[in-house]
Design an enzyme around this catalytic site. Sequence first.
Site, PDB file in Angstrom:
ATOM      1  N   ASP A 119      -4.501   3.040  16.289  1.00 37.63           N
ATOM      2  CA  ASP A 119      -4.187   3.429  14.905  1.00 37.63           C
ATOM      3  C   ASP A 119      -5.465   3.874  14.190  1.00 37.63           C
ATOM      4  O   ASP A 119      -6.297   3.048  13.810  1.00 37.63           O
ATOM      5  CB  ASP A 119      -3.547   2.218  14.201  1.00 37.63           C
ATOM      6  CG  ASP A 119      -3.149   2.514  12.762  1.00 37.63           C
ATOM      7  OD1 ASP A 119      -3.511   3.583  12.239  1.00 37.63           O
ATOM      8  OD2 ASP A 119      -2.468   1.660  12.156  1.00 37.63           O
ATOM      9  N   LYS A 125      -6.232  -2.259  -1.093  1.00 37.18           N
ATOM     10  CA  LYS A 125      -5.737  -3.095   0.014  1.00 37.18           C
ATOM     11  C   LYS A 125      -6.919  -3.772   0.717  1.00 37.18           C
ATOM     12  O   LYS A 125      -6.785  -4.850   1.265  1.00 37.18           O
ATOM     13  CB  LYS A 125      -4.950  -2.232   0.996  1.00 37.18           C
ATOM     14  CG  LYS A 125      -4.379  -3.005   2.181  1.00 37.18           C
ATOM     15  CD  LYS A 125      -3.473  -2.141   3.023  1.00 37.18           C
ATOM     16  CE  LYS A 125      -3.123  -2.783   4.346  1.00 37.18           C
ATOM     17  NZ  LYS A 125      -2.299  -1.915   5.179  1.00 37.18           N
ATOM     18  N   ASP A 160       5.746   0.315   4.524  1.00 34.15           N
ATOM     19  CA  ASP A 160       4.392   0.408   5.084  1.00 34.15           C
ATOM     20  C   ASP A 160       3.463   0.486   3.880  1.00 34.15           C
ATOM     21  O   ASP A 160       3.347   1.529   3.240  1.00 34.15           O
ATOM     22  CB  ASP A 160       4.296   1.675   5.958  1.00 34.15           C
ATOM     23  CG  ASP A 160       2.858   1.993   6.364  1.00 34.15           C
ATOM     24  OD1 ASP A 160       1.947   1.194   6.074  1.00 34.15           O
ATOM     25  OD2 ASP A 160       2.653   3.066   6.981  1.00 34.15           O
ATOM     26  N   GLU A 203       1.558  -4.144  11.772  1.00 36.01           N
ATOM     27  CA  GLU A 203       1.702  -2.682  11.860  1.00 36.01           C
ATOM     28  C   GLU A 203       1.900  -2.181  13.301  1.00 36.01           C
ATOM     29  O   GLU A 203       2.786  -1.355  13.536  1.00 36.01           O
ATOM     30  CB  GLU A 203       0.495  -2.000  11.194  1.00 36.01           C
ATOM     31  CG  GLU A 203       0.535  -2.183   9.672  1.00 36.01           C
ATOM     32  CD  GLU A 203      -0.787  -1.888   8.977  1.00 36.01           C
ATOM     33  OE1 GLU A 203      -1.747  -1.461   9.657  1.00 36.01           O
ATOM     34  OE2 GLU A 203      -0.863  -2.095   7.749  1.00 36.01           O
TER      35      GLU A 203
END
Length: 563
Positions: free
Chosen positions: A167, A68, A6, A145
């Site tokens: 999320d 990211k 992850d 994800e």
Amino acid sequence: MIIGIDLGTTNSLVSIWQDGESTLVKNLLGDFVTPSVVGVDDDGRIIVGAPAKDRLLTHPSRTVAVFKRLMGSNASIKIADLVLKPQELSSFILKQLKEDVEAFTGEKVSEAVITVPAYFNDTQRKMTKLAGRLAGLKVERLLNEPTAAALAYGLHEEKDNEILVFDLGGGTFDVSVLEMFDGIMEVRASAGNNRLGGEDFTRAIAQYFTEQLNHDGLIPSDRLHKLEPKILAEAERAKVHLSTHHEYESHLVEDEKRFAISITRQKFESVCESLLSQLQQPILQALNDSSIAANQLDHVLLVGGATRMPIISKLVTKMFGVFPNKSLDPDQAVAKGAAIQAALKSQDESIEEVVLTDVCPYTLGIEVVTDTYDSKLVQGVFSPIIERNNTIPTSKMQTYYTANDNQESINIKVFQGESRNTANNIYLGNVTVDVPKGLAGHQSIEVRFSYDTNGLLEVEALVVQTAERTSSLIVTGEDDLNDEQVNKSLEKLKSLKIHPRESMENTSVLYRANRLYEQNIGEKRELVGRVVDYFTGILESADEEKINAVREQVNRELDQYEL
Ligand code: AMP
């Protein structure tokens, strides 16, 4: 062995499939979580994870985080005297996670499944694969994800069901609607807000505390400004405390005076009312895009640290009439799912086959010319062929006509994006087909797009009058990466020194102590300074046994100086 990673914006985790289950692997500091932070130490060596995170405060120009967010962009990030790309920075994280698994299992690791947000476009996915390659990992598959979370919850073992994955991380919010049907797990739609996360809830509390402290001029605004880091740290503590308690009470010390601050769960709900309503919009969009009604959902999965806030469960229950699944640690579900996918990929006998499909997160189409009401031609208009959130693999066709008299060929330019103006979308490639001469609008071509889970887009054009077919594979996949670029990156990374693993635990304690020295003032700062001197002295003794014995003790002592 294929490992599951992850690769998160703030934190990254790695897991492996072991004895029939997904097992998280600890890093060399003994934590499951490795902060996605990279730094360059004073000797020019790369450091990764918690020690680098400590230096975000003490050495901001030698440390980077949240890269990211820049993945897939052309950004060059300056760090000390190096200039690095987001994928190069990510490769350091991946390499460290790979080494953590190697240290844990004693086996060499060369393959990985890496998770990416469902909304990542082709470039972002390609760069994630490249990051893997730069870290010495063959990326067997990129896994969305939310799909990883559903696998971690074992939903692929159930019969048909509809799932919503909620999320909420530190700085981002993603919602995906998944469907499990006939042994196939499919992402039906994704939406989100990449500027909304747990940190906004902390800021809402900090704002409330600031008002309390400023009430009736208790602490004047200019002095409050100086107290901001302390107020934020208190707000973060309050937020976490309120996840298990009904009230938070504390105080701030300023000029030797104590000022009380407090917040109840009820008050917390009211100060973050607008944040809660902002969470609803992407949920409605994902449901709408997937054509699944809220009351059809069988499961709502909570992922991301900020979903520990009880107000999130409450919101979910109110919106969907179901209790969310939150039995797994919300920080670990995605990594755990990645290892399950890795096991599926290597067809471990202990796991049943499940087919995963994805959605195409962005619209794919071509550039066309249109005319206005007064017959003026408008160039550079985007014509969608595969709309976003279509399940892939998929194949769609549209018919187009020539724009000019006696036009001899049509150049099909392929773009990805949502804008009507192709200049704002991402150019992917082009195919040219010859057409018989004739009047404008009299020749037609049928353009078929076929898109698969490996990110390969086949563009097929049929010239209707001549029945001639042209087809071309466009985009993506690792093969599309420019080898020269990859080799340049590899050379560059090879020439960099990496901080040795053996001494990282010691370095990490020193960096932490230095951070705390900067964060504290007065007597506390003095005391931290003494800890630094003491530990430095011990390190200089080079007596390994002694160092190991003292390190834990020093670390515990430092706990009391955390803000
Ligand atoms: P992530 O990016 O998934 O690690 O999420 C981190 C976010 O989760 C941060 O904003 C944290 O403050 C928040 N968080 C972690 N634990 C808790 C908790 N127990 N209660 C409330 N928020 C939390």
